[in-house]
Design a protein around this motif. Structure first.
Motif, short mmCIF file in Angstrom:
data_model
loop_
_atom_site.label_atom_id
_atom_site.label_comp_id
_atom_site.label_asym_id
_atom_site.label_seq_id
_atom_site.Cartn_x
_atom_site.Cartn_y
_atom_site.Cartn_z
N ARG A 158 0.83 -1.21 0.00
CA ARG A 158 0.00 0.00 0.00
C ARG A 158 0.86 1.26 0.00
NH1 ARG A 158 -3.72 3.11 -1.62
NH2 ARG A 158 -5.00 4.20 -0.11
N LEU A 159 2.01 1.19 0.70
CA LEU A 159 2.90 2.34 0.78
C LEU A 159 3.91 2.39 -0.36
CD1 LEU A 159 3.60 2.36 4.63
CD2 LEU A 159 2.07 3.88 3.36
N GLY A 160 3.82 1.42 -1.29
CA GLY A 160 4.70 1.42 -2.44
C GLY A 160 6.12 1.01 -2.13
N LEU A 161 6.31 0.21 -1.08
CA LEU A 161 7.64 -0.20 -0.65
C LEU A 161 7.97 -1.60 -1.16
CD1 LEU A 161 7.34 1.02 3.04
CD2 LEU A 161 8.84 2.00 1.30
N PRO A 162 9.26 -1.94 -1.29
CA PRO A 162 9.63 -3.30 -1.70
C PRO A 162 9.14 -4.31 -0.68
CG PRO A 162 11.53 -1.82 -1.79
CD PRO A 162 10.43 -1.07 -1.10
N GLU A 163 8.80 -5.49 -1.16
CA GLU A 163 8.31 -6.53 -0.25
C GLU A 163 9.42 -7.02 0.68
OE1 GLU A 163 6.41 -9.66 -2.37
OE2 GLU A 163 4.96 -8.33 -3.34
N ALA A 164 10.64 -7.14 0.19
CA ALA A 164 11.76 -7.64 0.99
C ALA A 164 12.13 -6.62 2.05
CB ALA A 164 12.96 -7.94 0.11
N VAL A 165 12.39 -7.10 3.28
CA VAL A 165 12.69 -6.19 4.39
C VAL A 165 14.10 -6.37 4.94
CG1 VAL A 165 10.28 -6.01 5.04
CG2 VAL A 165 11.70 -7.76 6.12
N GLY A 166 14.86 -7.35 4.44
CA GLY A 166 16.21 -7.54 4.92
C GLY A 166 16.25 -8.20 6.28
N SER A 167 17.43 -8.26 6.87
CA SER A 167 17.60 -8.86 8.19
C SER A 167 18.83 -8.28 8.84
CB SER A 167 17.75 -10.39 8.07
OG SER A 167 18.93 -10.70 7.33
N GLY A 168 18.98 -8.53 10.14
CA GLY A 168 20.13 -8.04 10.88
C GLY A 168 20.18 -6.52 10.88
N PRO A 169 21.37 -5.92 10.73
CA PRO A 169 21.49 -4.46 10.75
C PRO A 169 20.60 -3.77 9.72
CG PRO A 169 23.66 -5.47 10.90
CD PRO A 169 22.68 -6.59 10.62
N SER A 170 20.41 -4.40 8.56
CA SER A 170 19.54 -3.81 7.53
C SER A 170 18.12 -3.64 8.06
CB SER A 170 19.53 -4.70 6.29
OG SER A 170 18.54 -4.29 5.38
N PHE A 171 17.63 -4.65 8.76
CA PHE A 171 16.27 -4.57 9.31
C PHE A 171 16.22 -3.55 10.45
CE2 PHE A 171 13.11 -5.99 12.44
CZ PHE A 171 11.96 -5.90 11.67
N ARG A 172 17.17 -3.61 11.35
CA ARG A 172 17.19 -2.68 12.49
C ARG A 172 17.20 -1.23 11.99
NH1 ARG A 172 19.39 -4.79 17.52
NH2 ARG A 172 19.69 -7.04 17.36
N ASN A 173 18.03 -0.96 10.99
CA ASN A 173 18.17 0.42 10.50
C ASN A 173 16.90 0.94 9.85
OD1 ASN A 173 20.81 0.41 11.40
ND2 ASN A 173 21.67 -0.12 9.40
N LYS A 174 16.05 0.05 9.41
CA LYS A 174 14.78 0.48 8.80
C LYS A 174 13.77 0.92 9.86
CE LYS A 174 14.77 -2.26 4.51
NZ LYS A 174 16.08 -2.87 4.52
N CYS A 175 13.95 0.50 11.11
CA CYS A 175 12.94 0.71 12.15
C CYS A 175 13.12 2.04 12.87
CB CYS A 175 12.95 -0.45 13.14
SG CYS A 175 12.47 -2.03 12.40
#
Length: 569
Positions: free
Chosen positions: A534-551
């Motif tokens: 809905r927000l037009g974002l990629p489905e993949a969210v990554g993991s580890g530091p990549s995921f933390r940095n998104k939050c």
């Protein structure tokens, strides 16, 4: 039809989900329909890579460093119920969460298919025991499938590799002098499939039967010649294991229960039954007159699921119900330590479920069927309700009214905010911009509160989720969403949508929804995926530091920039 929207690049497109729901209003009002969350059955798949790297770290991690997470294997003498679903979903949420943190995970579950109760249930059904087990085991697989539970391995104790592992484990105990044949006298419960001592039973005043004090199950006195395990010799080893870590048995209230068991020396334990009594099981190696008793057979599943004895790694987290605490926190570590192996790192124990405050019972007819629940409200909604209401140390209570209240709350608080904020009246340009656009904006108290909630959310949720307390983590997420709704309502961006202040409010709303969607994804993977779409974002969210940095606020702004540049080209 419940109306929802997904976004194509810079365009919102109507999307119909399920049926029978109310339509959410845009720019005012509340959406009270939990149908917004219904029937999102697409499996959530972690992409192999995104901007942040591999989101399936198990494949690149040394085998011994991969964390094992397991449910008990479920007994096949009856069909799955809400308790089985809860344990499985709890383990699945924990596995998904650790994968997002960048941990390698090997998640196992399965079915326990040997023992007298299965033998008798098959007889009553007029079926061969293996045929009976095949039928019921399939029901458990189906239950996990509809609930969105995705184990890495489903073990059955009738599998050939499991029998090999159990026989090896037995032989190793025998080599180490931990088994002997002796007369065993005690009170046996067919319901619990275990023996009790004189101190553990009492006479029931109503029925005049002898019953186990802990479970109230009927027991009968018997004397048998069985193989005995020298559990008395392991008492200090088990005590040392429990005292070595605060997390060995959690929550702490259950650790206290086990410590009470260990105040006195443990009795030796019967680990076989006569093959005349128990025919449906694994024979004792080199002694066809005896069949292995259910507990060694069943507990070794945690090893056989990972190719024991050819491979071995320390078991990490067992998720169990409080009714089998003694078997996993006393018997199992005793067996492992006696065999020269490590005791598990953590026994994560949960409580049970009642129905409108009443203990569930087939005789009463109040057992909750997970198949019917998912059919009615959808997998993500059912998962959200169970995780929202459960606290490990206290029994959860199910009711239709409470279930609908909890699901409605998510639909109203998150679903309605998503629909209101992404409507064309609120965002005429249909663009999810980035924080650099708002360098000159003035922050008010509502803005500051929402930004603080977003930036603090990962840390508070991480602690609760990692402890298995998903319900407590959800309270923080829902509080943040309520603050976002308050900010949005006070700012009223629909009145002047092109002003910088309105655009800033909308941006913060999107950021809140994005981060909450990320943190909800272990529990409601399909709903979280729809939020990103809905927000037009990629489905993949990554993991580890990549995921933390998104939050955090602005955690994915670079994706907007990259997308805009690609579209411009």
């Amino acid at each position: 039809f419940g109306l929802m929207f997904i976004i194509a690049p810079r365009r919102f497109v109507p999307f119909v989900v399920g049926g029978g729901g109310r339509v959410c209003s845009i720019g005012g009002g509340a959406c009270a329909s939990w149908r917004l969350l219904q029937r999102l059955h697409t499996s959530f798949a972690y992409s192999s890579q995104d901007d942040g790297g591999d989101s399936s770290p198990s494949s690149n991690m040394p085998w011994k460093d991969v964390m094992t997470i397991s449910t008990p294997i479920f007994y096949v003498n009856a069909a799955p119920h809400i308790g089985h679903a809860y344990t499985s979903i709890l383990a699945d949420c924990l596995a998904r969460w650790h994968r997002l943190l960048g941990d390698g995970v090997f998640f196992t579950t399965g079915t326990d298919e040997h023992g007298i109760k299965v033998q008798q249930a098959a007889l009553r059904a007029g079926e061969d025991p293996k045929q009976f087990c095949d039928t019921v085991s399939t029901k458990f697989k189906d239950m996990m499938d509809i609930c969105g539970v995705e184990p890495d391995y489903f073990i059955r104790t009738t599998d050939a590799n499991h029998k090999t592992a159990v026989k090896h484990f037995w032989t190793e105990l025998e080599k180490r002098g931990m088994l002997y044949k002796g007369k065993h006298e005690g009170w046996y419960s067919e319901t619990d499939e275990c023996f009790y001592t004189d101190r553990q039973v009492e006479r029931d005043e109503d029925s005049q039967h002898m019953v186990a004090k802990d479970t109230n199950s009927i027991v009968t006195h018997c004397v048998e010649e069985n193989y005995m395990f020298k559990m008395s010799a392991m008492t200090d080893d088990v005590r040392n294991w429990i005292s070595s870590s605060d997390k060995a048995i959690s929550p702490s209230k259950f650790k206290s229960v086990v410590e009470h068991y260990l105040k006195s020396t443990l009795p030796d334990l019967s680990v076989s039954r006569s093959s005349n009594v128990l025919t449906w099981g694994i024979p004792v190696p080199n002694d066809k007159e005896h069949t292995m008793y259910v507990w060694i057979d069943a507990l070794v599943n945690y090893l056989s699921a990972q190719e024991f004895p050819s491979k071995y790694r320390r078991l990490h987290t067992h998720i169990i119900g409080k009714d089998i605490l003694k078997f996993h926190s006393v018997y199992w570590p005793s067996f492992l330590l006696a065999c020269g192996l490590d005791a598990p790192q953590r026994i994560l124990t949960h409580s049970h479920w009642t129905n409108n405050g009443v203990k569930m019972s087939k005789s009463i007819g109040n057992v909750v069927d997970p198949f019917a629940e998912v059919e009615e409200v959808g997998a993500d909604a059912f998962r959200f309700f169970l995780m929202h209401e459960a606290r490990l140390g206290h029994d959860g209570d199910y009711s239709h009214r409470r279930r609908n209240e909890v699901i409605d709350d998510l639909a109203n608080t998150m679903g309605n905010l998503l629909q209101r904020s992404t409507g064309k009246k609120i965002n005429p340009s249909m663009i999810y911009t980035d924080a650099s656009h708002f360098e000159d904006v003035e922050m008010n108290n509502d803005h500051t509160t929402v930004v603080t909630h977003i930036n603090d959310l990962f840390d508070v949720v991480e602690k609760e989720y990692t402890d298995g307390e998903f319900g407590r983590g959800l309270l923080h997420i829902m509080d943040a969403l309520r603050e976002g709704n308050k900010m949005f309502q006070n700012a009223a961006p629909w009145q002047n949508p092109r002003s910088l202040e309105s655009e800033w409010c909308v941006y913060l709303t999107y950021e809140l929804l994005r981060v909450c969607g990320l943190l909800l994804s272990p529990i409601t993977p399909n709903v979280s995926l729809k939020v990103r779409q809905r927000l037009g974002l990629p489905e993949a969210v990554g993991s580890g530091p990549s995921f933390r940095n998104k939050c955090v606020v602005g955690g994915e702004d670079n994706l907007h920039q990259q997308k805009a540049e690609a579209e411009a080209e």
